[in-house]
Design a protein around this motif. Structure first.
Motif, mmCIF file in Angstrom:
data_model
loop_
_atom_site.group_PDB
_atom_site.id
_atom_site.type_symbol
_atom_site.label_atom_id
_atom_site.label_comp_id
_atom_site.label_asym_id
_atom_site.label_seq_id
_atom_site.Cartn_x
_atom_site.Cartn_y
_atom_site.Cartn_z
ATOM 1 N N SER A 1 44.973 -12.785 128.296
ATOM 2 C CA SER A 1 44.495 -11.530 127.736
ATOM 3 C C SER A 1 43.860 -11.725 126.371
ATOM 4 O O SER A 1 44.507 -12.159 125.424
ATOM 5 C CB SER A 1 45.667 -10.556 127.598
ATOM 6 N N MET A 2 42.595 -11.360 126.281
ATOM 7 C CA MET A 2 41.902 -11.435 125.003
ATOM 8 C C MET A 2 42.486 -10.404 124.038
ATOM 9 O O MET A 2 42.555 -10.620 122.841
ATOM 10 C CB MET A 2 40.411 -11.135 125.180
ATOM 11 N N ALA A 3 42.906 -9.268 124.588
ATOM 12 C CA ALA A 3 43.420 -8.181 123.748
ATOM 13 C C ALA A 3 44.596 -8.671 122.909
ATOM 14 O O ALA A 3 44.714 -8.353 121.726
ATOM 15 C CB ALA A 3 43.848 -7.002 124.603
ATOM 16 N N LEU A 4 45.452 -9.471 123.553
ATOM 17 C CA LEU A 4 46.634 -9.959 122.850
ATOM 18 C C LEU A 4 46.267 -10.933 121.754
ATOM 19 O O LEU A 4 46.828 -10.910 120.670
ATOM 20 C CB LEU A 4 47.556 -10.673 123.829
ATOM 21 N N ILE A 5 45.316 -11.822 122.069
ATOM 22 C CA ILE A 5 44.922 -12.800 121.068
ATOM 23 C C ILE A 5 44.264 -12.074 119.901
ATOM 24 O O ILE A 5 44.511 -12.382 118.738
ATOM 25 C CB ILE A 5 43.998 -13.863 121.699
ATOM 26 N N ALA A 6 43.481 -11.041 120.208
ATOM 27 C CA ALA A 6 42.851 -10.246 119.147
ATOM 28 C C ALA A 6 43.931 -9.591 118.289
ATOM 29 O O ALA A 6 43.851 -9.566 117.058
ATOM 30 C CB ALA A 6 41.947 -9.185 119.759
ATOM 31 N N ASP A 7 44.970 -9.080 118.963
ATOM 32 C CA ASP A 7 46.056 -8.426 118.239
ATOM 33 C C ASP A 7 46.799 -9.439 117.354
ATOM 34 O O ASP A 7 47.222 -9.122 116.250
ATOM 35 C CB ASP A 7 47.023 -7.780 119.243
ATOM 36 N N ALA A 8 46.919 -10.674 117.875
ATOM 37 C CA ALA A 8 47.576 -11.730 117.095
ATOM 38 C C ALA A 8 46.782 -11.985 115.818
ATOM 39 O O ALA A 8 47.345 -12.133 114.733
ATOM 40 C CB ALA A 8 47.654 -13.013 117.918
ATOM 41 N N ILE A 9 45.454 -11.990 115.959
ATOM 42 C CA ILE A 9 44.614 -12.231 114.788
ATOM 43 C C ILE A 9 44.785 -11.090 113.793
ATOM 44 O O ILE A 9 44.845 -11.299 112.581
ATOM 45 C CB ILE A 9 43.145 -12.430 115.208
ATOM 46 N N HIS A 10 44.925 -9.858 114.307
ATOM 47 C CA HIS A 10 45.189 -8.735 113.405
ATOM 48 C C HIS A 10 46.480 -8.965 112.645
ATOM 49 O O HIS A 10 46.556 -8.721 111.447
ATOM 50 C CB HIS A 10 45.356 -7.425 114.174
ATOM 51 N N ASN A 11 47.516 -9.389 113.350
ATOM 52 C CA ASN A 11 48.792 -9.585 112.668
ATOM 53 C C ASN A 11 48.710 -10.713 111.661
ATOM 54 O O ASN A 11 49.363 -10.666 110.623
ATOM 55 C CB ASN A 11 49.908 -9.834 113.669
ATOM 56 N N THR B 1 51.867 -6.796 131.030
ATOM 57 C CA THR B 1 52.260 -7.726 129.960
ATOM 58 C C THR B 1 51.668 -7.312 128.621
ATOM 59 O O THR B 1 52.340 -7.242 127.594
ATOM 60 C CB THR B 1 51.735 -9.149 130.292
ATOM 61 N N VAL B 2 50.339 -7.024 128.683
ATOM 62 C CA VAL B 2 49.615 -6.681 127.471
ATOM 63 C C VAL B 2 50.230 -5.450 126.820
ATOM 64 O O VAL B 2 50.451 -5.400 125.611
ATOM 65 C CB VAL B 2 48.147 -6.388 127.819
ATOM 66 N N VAL B 3 50.518 -4.451 127.638
ATOM 67 C CA VAL B 3 51.064 -3.200 127.128
ATOM 68 C C VAL B 3 52.421 -3.450 126.461
ATOM 69 O O VAL B 3 52.698 -2.966 125.357
ATOM 70 C CB VAL B 3 51.197 -2.172 128.270
ATOM 71 N N ILE B 4 53.243 -4.259 127.111
ATOM 72 C CA ILE B 4 54.576 -4.531 126.573
ATOM 73 C C ILE B 4 54.480 -5.289 125.244
ATOM 74 O O ILE B 4 55.132 -4.930 124.262
ATOM 75 C CB ILE B 4 55.423 -5.325 127.594
ATOM 76 N N ILE B 5 53.613 -6.316 125.217
ATOM 77 C CA ILE B 5 53.533 -7.095 123.982
ATOM 78 C C ILE B 5 52.920 -6.269 122.860
ATOM 79 O O ILE B 5 53.331 -6.362 121.703
ATOM 80 C CB ILE B 5 52.782 -8.424 124.220
ATOM 81 N N ALA B 6 51.955 -5.409 123.200
ATOM 82 C CA ALA B 6 51.387 -4.536 122.168
ATOM 83 C C ALA B 6 52.481 -3.608 121.646
ATOM 84 O O ALA B 6 52.498 -3.246 120.464
ATOM 85 C CB ALA B 6 50.224 -3.732 122.723
ATOM 86 N N VAL C 1 48.656 0.870 119.095
ATOM 87 C CA VAL C 1 48.749 2.117 119.859
ATOM 88 C C VAL C 1 47.571 2.213 120.829
ATOM 89 O O VAL C 1 47.731 2.578 121.997
ATOM 90 C CB VAL C 1 48.777 3.345 118.912
ATOM 91 N N ALA C 2 46.380 1.842 120.347
ATOM 92 C CA ALA C 2 45.190 1.898 121.202
ATOM 93 C C ALA C 2 45.341 0.988 122.412
ATOM 94 O O ALA C 2 45.006 1.364 123.541
ATOM 95 C CB ALA C 2 43.956 1.498 120.409
ATOM 96 N N VAL C 3 45.870 -0.221 122.160
ATOM 97 C CA VAL C 3 46.049 -1.162 123.272
ATOM 98 C C VAL C 3 47.043 -0.584 124.285
ATOM 99 O O VAL C 3 46.820 -0.638 125.497
ATOM 100 C CB VAL C 3 46.538 -2.541 122.749
ATOM 101 N N ILE C 4 48.130 -0.002 123.781
ATOM 102 C CA ILE C 4 49.149 0.560 124.683
ATOM 103 C C ILE C 4 48.572 1.725 125.496
ATOM 104 O O ILE C 4 48.635 1.736 126.729
ATOM 105 C CB ILE C 4 50.378 1.049 123.874
#
Length: 308
Positions: free
Chosen positions: A48-58, A127-132, A171-174
């Motif tokens: 999931s790119m979304a998760l990696i993007a979120d990781a970069i945000h964090n 998975t993505v929703v849970i990790i977000a 929140v947006a990802v979820i």
């Protein structure tokens, strides 16, 4: 003359001592770094790119907190020959850096959202929703750790907004993920991304104004040099006040310099002027040059009259 009698003029509402504050920021940094690692692993596993993007945000959160932490430390150094006003402005500079990156992030998110409108993303399952969701919890924990500090510090406030922006992206990802999984409406993700980017941009631009004001040597918000000059000129024995400069040394200390034309006994008048500045305007740091009537630059420099 002791130089820190003025540094506490405005600290009425300090509940957190500096070291406890530092500890909170340090914990927030650790939590964010741990989460970044977890998300990168999760992103690689689920593709999931979304998760990696979120990781970069964090990671950007952690970095903004590191900058804020460093600035707090530097700001507490005593003044020295190189920095005669002390190091308090380190926090203002750090806030400027953090707001600038926030603006960049929001512009990037906006562009990302627009490009996805034309090419809606595939989302890989729950998975993505849970990790977000986990990311959101971490962002909220970080926000909670820094919230009390953010009310009293421009610097921490900038880092705090980074976190809030991040919580919003989670929140947006979820929401986006759930909507896509249940109703397969792919446009929700880019729409939310665009809305959040605009929200972050609006916040960053409104919060950066007081920071720029301090760096530009502006008068404190709500106080005008003309007002201060008129009040000073009104003190008995003072005939005229000109060449007035009013600026903020840092968030909690304001400084004024002026030429005061004095007819009477200088020490009494100056004492009264300083008292007025402290009581009425909360300015405890003033540098006044005394001139006798008709001497000095009185009357020869109309360009220096304070702007009312």
């Amino acid at each position: 003359m002791p130089h820190d009698h003025h540094s506490h003029a405005h600290h009425h509402h300090h509940h957190i001592d500096p070291d406890a504050g530092d500890a909170r920021v340090a914990i927030a940094i650790a939590v964010n770094l741990f989460l970044t690692l977890a998300q990168i692993v999760g992103g690689v596993v689920s593709g999931s790119m979304a998760l990696i993007a979120d990781a970069i945000h964090n990671l950007s959160d952690a970095i903004s907190l590191v900058i804020a932490f460093g600035a707090r430390k530097i700001a507490r150094r005593p003044r020295d020959g190189a920095m005669t006003f002390g190091y308090g402005r380190a926090e203002v500079v750090a806030a400027m850096v953090n707001y600038t990156t926030l603006v960049v992030i929001s512009v990037y998110l906006f562009a990302e959202g627009v490009s996805r409108l034309f090419n809606p993303p595939e989302i890989a399952g729950w998975t993505v929703v849970i990790i977000a969701g986990i990311a959101l919890i971490v962002d909220l924990v970080t926000a909670a750790l820094t919230w009390a500090l953010s009310k009293d510090s421009l610097n921490i406030r900038a880092a705090f907004l980074h976190n809030l922006a991040d919580a919003a992206t989670s929140v947006a990802v979820i929401v986006g993920g759930v909507v896509i999984l249940l109703w397969d409406w792919r446009l929700i993700d880019p729409i939310l991304t665009i809305l959040i980017s605009l929200y972050i941009l609006w916040h960053a631009l409104s919060e950066v104004r007081p920071v720029i004001r301090i760096l530009m040597l502006g008068a404190p918000d709500g106080t005008r040099a003309g007002e201060v000059a008129n009040a000073m000129a009104g003190v008995a024995g003072g005939e005229d006040v000109h060449h007035v400069h009013l600026w903020q040394i840092d968030e909690h200390r304001t400084s004024v310099e002026a030429h005061v034309v004095i007819a009477g006994e200088p020490s009494d008048v100056l004492g009264n002027v300083k008292l007025l500045l402290r009581e009425r305007f909360g300015i405890a740091h003033s540098t006044l040059e005394v001139e006798a009537p008709g001497a000095g630059c009185a009357g020869e420099a109309p360009g220096f009259q304070p702007l009312a």
